[in-house]
Design a protein around this motif. Sequence first.
Motif, PDB file in Angstrom:
ATOM      1  N   THR A  88      63.369  61.442 -11.214  1.00  0.00           N
ATOM      2  CA  THR A  88      63.390  60.051 -10.746  1.00  0.00           C
ATOM      3  C   THR A  88      64.825  59.609 -10.502  1.00  0.00           C
ATOM      4  O   THR A  88      65.701  59.807 -11.361  1.00  0.00           O
ATOM      5  CB  THR A  88      62.746  59.117 -11.789  1.00  0.00           C
ATOM      6  OG1 THR A  88      61.417  59.552 -12.054  1.00  0.00           O
ATOM      7  CG2 THR A  88      62.735  57.684 -11.286  1.00  0.00           C
ATOM      8  N   ALA A  89      65.064  59.013  -9.343  1.00  0.00           N
ATOM      9  CA  ALA A  89      66.417  58.561  -9.018  1.00  0.00           C
ATOM     10  C   ALA A  89      66.835  57.433  -9.953  1.00  0.00           C
ATOM     11  O   ALA A  89      66.066  56.504 -10.213  1.00  0.00           O
ATOM     12  CB  ALA A  89      66.471  58.082  -7.572  1.00  0.00           C
ATOM     13  N   MET A  90      68.036  57.526 -10.477  1.00  0.00           N
ATOM     14  CA  MET A  90      68.575  56.484 -11.343  1.00  0.00           C
ATOM     15  C   MET A  90      69.185  55.366 -10.497  1.00  0.00           C
ATOM     16  O   MET A  90      69.722  55.618  -9.408  1.00  0.00           O
ATOM     17  CB  MET A  90      69.651  57.047 -12.269  1.00  0.00           C
ATOM     18  CG  MET A  90      69.133  57.968 -13.345  1.00  0.00           C
ATOM     19  SD  MET A  90      70.453  58.415 -14.514  1.00  0.00           S
ATOM     20  CE  MET A  90      69.501  59.247 -15.790  1.00  0.00           C
ATOM     21  N   MET A  91      69.104  54.140 -11.006  1.00  0.00           N
ATOM     22  CA  MET A  91      69.790  53.034 -10.335  1.00  0.00           C
ATOM     23  C   MET A  91      71.297  53.264 -10.392  1.00  0.00           C
ATOM     24  O   MET A  91      71.837  53.667 -11.417  1.00  0.00           O
ATOM     25  CB  MET A  91      69.460  51.703 -11.009  1.00  0.00           C
ATOM     26  CG  MET A  91      68.074  51.199 -10.762  1.00  0.00           C
ATOM     27  SD  MET A  91      67.866  49.480 -11.327  1.00  0.00           S
ATOM     28  CE  MET A  91      68.199  49.645 -13.085  1.00  0.00           C
ATOM     29  N   GLU A  92      71.951  52.998  -9.271  1.00  0.00           N
ATOM     30  CA  GLU A  92      73.403  53.117  -9.194  1.00  0.00           C
ATOM     31  C   GLU A  92      73.967  51.867  -8.544  1.00  0.00           C
ATOM     32  O   GLU A  92      73.493  51.448  -7.483  1.00  0.00           O
ATOM     33  CB  GLU A  92      73.806  54.343  -8.384  1.00  0.00           C
ATOM     34  CG  GLU A  92      73.405  55.666  -9.028  1.00  0.00           C
ATOM     35  CD  GLU A  92      73.822  56.859  -8.194  1.00  0.00           C
ATOM     36  OE1 GLU A  92      74.199  56.654  -7.014  1.00  0.00           O
ATOM     37  OE2 GLU A  92      73.779  57.989  -8.707  1.00  0.00           O
ATOM     38  N   PRO A  93      74.962  51.230  -9.145  1.00  0.00           N
ATOM     39  CA  PRO A  93      75.537  50.023  -8.539  1.00  0.00           C
ATOM     40  C   PRO A  93      76.305  50.347  -7.263  1.00  0.00           C
ATOM     41  O   PRO A  93      76.930  51.405  -7.162  1.00  0.00           O
ATOM     42  CB  PRO A  93      76.461  49.499  -9.636  1.00  0.00           C
ATOM     43  CG  PRO A  93      76.828  50.714 -10.434  1.00  0.00           C
ATOM     44  CD  PRO A  93      75.620  51.597 -10.412  1.00  0.00           C
ATOM     45  N   THR A  94      76.225  49.457  -6.320  1.00  0.00           N
ATOM     46  CA  THR A  94      76.972  49.637  -5.075  1.00  0.00           C
ATOM     47  C   THR A  94      78.374  49.055  -5.184  1.00  0.00           C
ATOM     48  O   THR A  94      79.344  49.637  -4.705  1.00  0.00           O
ATOM     49  CB  THR A  94      76.223  48.962  -3.913  1.00  0.00           C
ATOM     50  OG1 THR A  94      74.908  49.521  -3.813  1.00  0.00           O
ATOM     51  CG2 THR A  94      76.961  49.170  -2.603  1.00  0.00           C
ATOM     52  N   HIS A  95      78.480  47.906  -5.829  1.00  0.00           N
ATOM     53  CA  HIS A  95      79.771  47.243  -5.934  1.00  0.00           C
ATOM     54  C   HIS A  95      80.161  46.932  -7.382  1.00  0.00           C
ATOM     55  O   HIS A  95      81.251  47.276  -7.823  1.00  0.00           O
ATOM     56  CB  HIS A  95      79.772  45.941  -5.112  1.00  0.00           C
ATOM     57  CG  HIS A  95      79.511  46.141  -3.665  1.00  0.00           C
ATOM     58  ND1 HIS A  95      80.405  46.765  -2.823  1.00  0.00           N
ATOM     59  CD2 HIS A  95      78.436  45.810  -2.900  1.00  0.00           C
ATOM     60  CE1 HIS A  95      79.904  46.805  -1.599  1.00  0.00           C
ATOM     61  NE2 HIS A  95      78.699  46.233  -1.608  1.00  0.00           N
ATOM     62  N   ALA A  96      79.271  46.267  -8.108  1.00  0.00           N
ATOM     63  CA  ALA A  96      79.626  45.773  -9.440  1.00  0.00           C
ATOM     64  C   ALA A  96      79.363  46.852 -10.491  1.00  0.00           C
ATOM     65  O   ALA A  96      78.226  47.086 -10.907  1.00  0.00           O
ATOM     66  CB  ALA A  96      78.819  44.529  -9.780  1.00  0.00           C
ATOM     67  N   VAL A  97      80.419  47.525 -10.889  1.00  0.00           N
ATOM     68  CA  VAL A  97      80.316  48.547 -11.922  1.00  0.00           C
ATOM     69  C   VAL A  97      80.611  47.896 -13.282  1.00  0.00           C
ATOM     70  O   VAL A  97      81.669  47.292 -13.462  1.00  0.00           O
ATOM     71  CB  VAL A  97      81.316  49.695 -11.677  1.00  0.00           C
ATOM     72  CG1 VAL A  97      81.213  50.736 -12.794  1.00  0.00           C
ATOM     73  CG2 VAL A  97      81.046  50.335 -10.322  1.00  0.00           C
ATOM     74  N   PRO A  98      79.676  47.975 -14.239  1.00  0.00           N
ATOM     75  CA  PRO A  98      79.912  47.349 -15.544  1.00  0.00           C
ATOM     76  C   PRO A  98      81.159  47.919 -16.217  1.00  0.00           C
ATOM     77  O   PRO A  98      81.429  49.127 -16.152  1.00  0.00           O
ATOM     78  CB  PRO A  98      78.647  47.705 -16.346  1.00  0.00           C
ATOM     79  CG  PRO A  98      77.623  48.022 -15.315  1.00  0.00           C
ATOM     80  CD  PRO A  98      78.362  48.626 -14.163  1.00  0.00           C
ATOM     81  N   ALA A  99      81.896  47.048 -16.847  1.00  0.00           N
ATOM     82  CA  ALA A  99      83.097  47.489 -17.566  1.00  0.00           C
ATOM     83  C   ALA A  99      82.699  48.161 -18.876  1.00  0.00           C
ATOM     84  O   ALA A  99      81.741  47.740 -19.530  1.00  0.00           O
ATOM     85  CB  ALA A  99      84.003  46.297 -17.860  1.00  0.00           C
ATOM     86  N   PRO A 100      83.404  49.209 -19.285  1.00  0.00           N
ATOM     87  CA  PRO A 100      83.134  49.828 -20.585  1.00  0.00           C
ATOM     88  C   PRO A 100      83.366  48.825 -21.718  1.00  0.00           C
ATOM     89  O   PRO A 100      84.283  47.999 -21.643  1.00  0.00           O
ATOM     90  CB  PRO A 100      84.146  50.974 -20.654  1.00  0.00           C
ATOM     91  CG  PRO A 100      84.557  51.235 -19.234  1.00  0.00           C
ATOM     92  CD  PRO A 100      84.479  49.905 -18.551  1.00  0.00           C
ATOM     93  N   GLU A 101      82.521  48.881 -22.733  1.00  0.00           N
ATOM     94  CA  GLU A 101      82.674  48.018 -23.896  1.00  0.00           C
ATOM     95  C   GLU A 101      82.742  48.864 -25.161  1.00  0.00           C
ATOM     96  O   GLU A 101      82.228  49.981 -25.214  1.00  0.00           O
ATOM     97  CB  GLU A 101      81.511  47.027 -23.980  1.00  0.00           C
ATOM     98  CG  GLU A 101      81.484  46.022 -22.836  1.00  0.00           C
ATOM     99  CD  GLU A 101      80.406  44.968 -23.000  1.00  0.00           C
ATOM    100  OE1 GLU A 101      80.100  44.607 -24.161  1.00  0.00           O
ATOM    101  OE2 GLU A 101      79.853  44.512 -21.979  1.00  0.00           O
ATOM    102  N   VAL A 102      83.361  48.290 -26.185  1.00  0.00           N
ATOM    103  CA  VAL A 102      83.589  49.014 -27.433  1.00  0.00           C
ATOM    104  C   VAL A 102      82.298  49.085 -28.245  1.00  0.00           C
ATOM    105  O   VAL A 102      81.537  48.113 -28.326  1.00  0.00           O
ATOM    106  CB  VAL A 102      84.695  48.321 -28.261  1.00  0.00           C
ATOM    107  CG1 VAL A 102      84.932  49.049 -29.586  1.00  0.00           C
ATOM    108  CG2 VAL A 102      85.989  48.260 -27.459  1.00  0.00           C
ATOM    109  N   PHE A 103      82.052  50.233 -28.856  1.00  0.00           N
ATOM    110  CA  PHE A 103      80.927  50.367 -29.772  1.00  0.00           C
ATOM    111  C   PHE A 103      81.168  49.523 -31.028  1.00  0.00           C
ATOM    112  O   PHE A 103      82.299  49.390 -31.498  1.00  0.00           O
ATOM    113  CB  PHE A 103      80.764  51.821 -30.220  1.00  0.00           C
ATOM    114  CG  PHE A 103      80.047  52.699 -29.234  1.00  0.00           C
ATOM    115  CD1 PHE A 103      78.714  52.467 -28.927  1.00  0.00           C
ATOM    116  CD2 PHE A 103      80.698  53.768 -28.650  1.00  0.00           C
ATOM    117  CE1 PHE A 103      78.041  53.286 -28.036  1.00  0.00           C
ATOM    118  CE2 PHE A 103      80.032  54.602 -27.759  1.00  0.00           C
ATOM    119  CZ  PHE A 103      78.703  54.359 -27.450  1.00  0.00           C
TER     120      PHE A 103
END
Length: 260
Positions: A88-103
């Motif tokens: 199944t194809a995964m959703m991929e953002p076209t423009h807005a890539v979420p910023a990494p956040e700290v665990f």
Amino acid sequence: MNDALLFYNFGDWSRYGLAVPNWSDDTHSQNETIRHIVEVTGRNLQAVMWHTDAMLRVPPTINTLGRIHALCVRARSILAARAVAPGTAMMEPTHAVPAPEVFKVYPTPYFKVRNPWLKQYAGLILTGLTEAMQHTDNARPLEISQDFSSRFGQYVQRVYRLMAIELLRVTDGVDLPTFTLTNEQLAAYDPTKWFTSTELIDTVPPIDDRPTEDTLRVLTDGIPVTQLPNLGPWPSSVNNAQAAASNQGTGEAFAPVPGF
């Protein structure tokens, strides 16, 4: 070399034998689902392990089994809802890539836990959280794979299976991924029917050195891993002075709590 669970050996907290999963150098995740399941599972496990049952060698009460049941079912539901099959194809953002956040992690009683069942369950879940925090899917912004689901889920499923068989005496269907305990099965819990008299009796543990809800808040709110002192495995080679020195400037949240 495997990444052993880390000993939260900081200040006066060190005497409680607290553990956190080992994130290695993976302090951030771009995957919201993984961060979510790490926090939900870690926080629920911490609540279970601060309970009085963890201090006793006797079989846990039904109250605790109910909390473990809820933890496992909750984690499984998140995985089932969000895992994407390989074809199944995964959703991929076209423009807005979420910023990494700290665990965030939730220091949990483990190394000094007297209850053998709860210590085993906690060790499995903490190991699963270690796997989750280091999994490749942390680089994916929106989806988790079935590989992540199975790798983390196997630890949750093992805890659920062990509890069902050893404590509740339920064996039918326990190896099925959809197996779920019923209210009737939980209500039938009676360890006096199959545990020995030795296992049903314990000495009273120390009860004058338990943290209150207010003093625990520094732990129950969760701690960003980038704000933790330098932690090592159990027994930690990092002494309190070194840990305190490495933590300078990270805020008062990690200051020793008066009265402990």
